[in-house]
Each structure stands twice: as structure tokens, then as C-alpha cells.
Design an enzyme around this catalytic site. Structure first.
Site, short mmCIF file in Angstrom:
data_model
loop_
_atom_site.label_atom_id
_atom_site.label_comp_id
_atom_site.label_asym_id
_atom_site.label_seq_id
_atom_site.Cartn_x
_atom_site.Cartn_y
_atom_site.Cartn_z
N TYR A 11 0.81 -1.21 0.00
CA TYR A 11 0.00 0.00 0.00
C TYR A 11 0.85 1.26 0.00
CZ TYR A 11 -4.45 -2.40 0.95
OH TYR A 11 -5.58 -3.17 0.87
N ASP A 46 -5.76 -7.66 4.24
CA ASP A 46 -6.94 -7.09 3.59
C ASP A 46 -7.77 -8.21 2.95
OD1 ASP A 46 -8.67 -5.12 2.45
OD2 ASP A 46 -7.64 -5.41 0.55
N ASP A 78 -11.60 -10.17 4.41
CA ASP A 78 -12.86 -10.25 3.66
C ASP A 78 -13.30 -11.71 3.60
OD1 ASP A 78 -12.91 -7.50 3.08
OD2 ASP A 78 -13.64 -7.86 1.04
C1 IPM Z 1 -10.25 -2.17 4.14
C2 IPM Z 1 -10.54 -1.60 2.79
C3 IPM Z 1 -9.48 -0.58 2.43
C4 IPM Z 1 -8.15 -1.29 2.41
C5 IPM Z 1 -9.71 0.16 1.11
C6 IPM Z 1 -11.05 0.86 1.09
C7 IPM Z 1 -8.59 1.12 0.80
O1 IPM Z 1 -10.64 -2.62 1.85
O2 IPM Z 1 -10.17 -1.40 5.11
O3 IPM Z 1 -10.10 -3.40 4.27
O4 IPM Z 1 -7.78 -1.93 1.41
O5 IPM Z 1 -7.43 -1.23 3.41
MG MG Z 2 -10.57 -4.56 2.68
#
Ligand code: IPM
Ligand code: MG
Length: 356
Positions: free
Chosen positions: A141, A247, A251
Site C-alpha cells: 500500500y 486485507d 474479507d
Molecule cells: C479495508 C478496505 C481498504 C483497504 C480500502 C477501502 C482502501 O478494503 O479497510 O479493508 O484496502 O485497506
Molecule cells: Mg478490505
């Protein structure tokens, strides 16, 4: 006690879920005799619209001087132009970096009453209780170089997965501290068979493991971890991993809990205010309809009470109220129910007022 909380509702359903969490916090304040001063600021797409940039210096300064920051979500199709100079997500990354919150704690629990909301088999879900510690201010990132150029007549894009030893050490050490108050197991997730940064990650994890023999350390490749999250999710206690892996895996892990809308997060640094946000996004498809699940943000507010404001009893009371609300059968749309954001929040507040 008095506390200053900066709110960054953001875009999409962000303002709806943050408003719900503020109501829950106000109920906590009444019950326990505290005063929360809320100051609301624009960040994300709404800030691009108003100020031409996703995060202004004033907003960052306001966050830095607060006791804690509560964030909704950012982004949406309106700001998705790939050629745009600024994006809502940039504001989010800048606030994480600006607050120095290098560790993102994402607890994943499966509420027994929601086992059937998950597509996984019920027997896989029994006993799932993990804490993912995602490194938040390094890796792909933020690594440099980053960008697009033309090379040899072709278009090229570069992102860099960069980590310094101290960045890896501080987040894994935190994971170990947190594991000691849980089931004393740390799974360090990397891709050490391919990535140099992962080999450094694994080396440092091993050193910290040696210094903490009371904690069981296992190393796991990220592809294996993605599989095990589905095949044996209850085997995880604390999972620690770099920014992008965390990340993606969180999810995936949210599917265990029945809905992304359930999951909170806390982002912590060495000192200074923590940043609290649900793990879900701005959900533009349902924005403005008042049907978003407020639980992820309300549980993020509970984490804020615990970690930044040091109000453990208050945090526990809020978590207990959410638990009781789910037990009592209250369900928002994402969980297959009909309750609106407001109604879910009312139920949680009612449970809290009834609790001891
Ligand atoms: C998260 C989100 C963010 C990330 C995005 C919106 C930049 O997916 O907080 O998991 O990738 O960190
Ligand atoms: Mg995310």
C-alpha cells in the site's frame, strides 16, 4: 469522564452506520455518566467534492488531537475514475499513516445464532474465534517506487512490497501480547517461498517466537491460510500478516461471521488516538436507504471504548447488548431480516438499558 471523538462518516452507508454508533455511544454515556464530545469532519469522496482533496490538513490535525477517531467507509462509483488525481481511498490510507496506526485488529467470531447465515457448514463454524492482526501502514500500500510510466514503448505499472525490520517486529510483538490474553497461539502468514519481504517477516516472527515460548507460533503460507480459513477456521487464534494479505484474508474470514456488516476493527499505534472502523466498505448499492447493518460500526465503537478510552466495562456492556440483540432474533437485511439501521440500533440500545 470527558472524551473528544472525531467522526469521519465518509461516503455511501458510512454516515448511516456512524450515526447509529453515535446513538449507541450516547446511550453508553448516559448509562455510565460520561461525556463524549463529537466533532464531525469530511474525509473520502465527500471531502474531494467539498475541498478538492480526500483528506485536508485540518481534518488530519483534528483527528490527531482527538482521543479516538470513528470512521464509517469511503469510496463509490462517483470517484472511481482511474485517471483521477485523488481518490477517496487515498484519504483513508493517509489518515492511517498520519495517525501511525500500524496494527489493524480484526476480530472474527461466529455468533451461534448466525451460523446459518454463513454459506459454510455449521460444524466448521463451531468455536470460531480469531483475531486477525493486519499490518496497516506498510507493504504494497505504501512501498516506493509506485506509479505508472512508459518503458520501452510500453505502459508499465509498479507497486513495491517493502518492509523495514522494525515495522514487522512491532506488529508481530503486538500479536504475541494479544495472544497471551487469548489461547496463546499465533499464526504468522506470509509468502516466504517467493517473497523476500516474507522471508524477513518469517525470520523476525521466529525470533519473537523464541523469546516467547509460552506462545505457540506457526508459520503459514498465505495460499494455505486462505484454504484453512474455510476448511478449519476454528483452528486459528491470533493471525498476524502484512497489509495486503490481511486485507484479502479478512474479507474471506468475514464470510464465517455471516456478513461483512458484523465485523469491527481497531487500528492502533504506539500512542495517540486509535482509528475505529467497520471492515465493510461504503456499499453504494444500498446507500441512503437506511438498511445497512450498524453492528460492525457499533462493535468498532466498543473497541474504541476498550482500547483508546480504557472503558472496559462500557465496552463489554455494548458488546453484550449486541450479542443479546442477535440472540433475540433482530436481523438487518444483510442477515436476511427486515430491520432498518435505526431499528437494529434501537434494539441494541434497549438491550443495553435492560442489562445490568
Ligand atoms: C479495508 C478496505 C481498504 C483497504 C480500502 C477501502 C482502501 O478494503 O479497510 O479493508 O484496502 O485497506
Ligand atoms: Mg478490505
Amino acid at each position: 469522564m470527558n472524551f473528544n471523538i472525531t467522526l469521519l462518516p465518509g461516503d455511501g452507508i458510512g454516515p448511516e452506520v456512524v450515526a447509529a454508533a453515535v446513538r449507541a455511544l450516547e446511550a453508553i454515556a448516559r448509562k455510565f455518566g460520561h461525556t463524549f464530545h463529537f466533532s464531525e469532519r469530511l474525509m473520502g469522496g465527500c471531502s474531494i467534492d467539498k475541498f478538492g482533496m480526500s483528506l485536508t490538513d485540518e481534518t488530519l490535525a483534528d483527528c490527531q488531537s482527538a482521543d479516538a477517531v470513528l470512521l464509517g467507509a469511503v469510496g463509490g462509483p462517483k470517484w472511481d475514475d482511474p485517471a483521477a488525481k485523488d481518490r477517496p481511498e487515498r484519504g483513508l490510507l493517509a489518515i492511517r499513516k498520519g495517525l501511525g496506526v500500524f496494527a489493524n485488529l480484526r476480530p472474527v467470531k461466529v455468533h451461534p445464532a448466525l451460523i446459518n447465515s454463513s454459506p459454510l457448514k455449521a460444524e466448521k463454524l463451531a468455536g470460531v474465534d480469531m483475531l486477525v492482526v493486519r499490518e496497516l501502514t506498510g507493504g504494497l500500500y505504501f512501498g516506493w517506487p509506485k506509479g505508472r510510466d512508459k518503458k520501452d514503448g510500453r505502459e508499465r505499472a509498479v507497486d513495491t512490497l517493502e518492509y523495514y525490520d522494525y515495522e514487522i517486529r512491532r506488529v508481530i510483538e503486538l500479536a504475541f501480547r494479544l495472544a497471551k490474553a487469548r489461547r496463546a497461539k499465533v499464526t504468522s502468514v506470509d509468502k516466504a517461498n517467493v517473497l523476500e519481504s516474507s522471508r524477513l517477516w518469517r525470520q523476525i516472527a521466529s525470533e519473537i517466537g523464541k523469546a516467547n515460548p509460552a506462545v505457540t507460533l506457526e508459520h503459514m503460507l498465505v495460499d494455505t491460510a486462505a484454504m484453512r480459513l474455510i476448511t478449519s477456521p476454528a483452528s486459528f487464534d491470533v493471525v498476524v500478516t502484512e497489509n495486503m494479505f490481511g486485507d484479502i484474508l479478512t474479507d474471506e474470514a468475514s464470510v464465517l461471521a455471516g456478513s461483512m456488516g458484523m465485523l469491527p476493527s481497531a487500528s492502533l499505534g504506539v500512542s495517540g488516538p486509535g482509528l475505529y472502523e467497520p471492515i465493510h466498505g461504503s456499499a453504494p448499492d444500498i446507500a441512503g436507504r437506511g438498511i445497512a447493518n450498524p453492528v460492525g460500526t457499533i462493535l468498532s465503537a466498543a473497541m474504541m471504548l476498550r482500547y483508546s478510552l480504557k472503558l472496559e466495562a462500557e465496552a463489554a456492556a455494548l458488546e453484550k447488548a449486541v450479542d443479546a440483540t442477535i440472540c433475540a432474533g433482530a436481523r438487518s437485511a444483510d442477515l436476511g431480516g427486515k430491520l432498518t439501521t435505526q431499528q437494529m440500533t434501537n434494539e441494541i440500545i434497549k438491550q443495553m438499558q435492560n442489562g445490568e
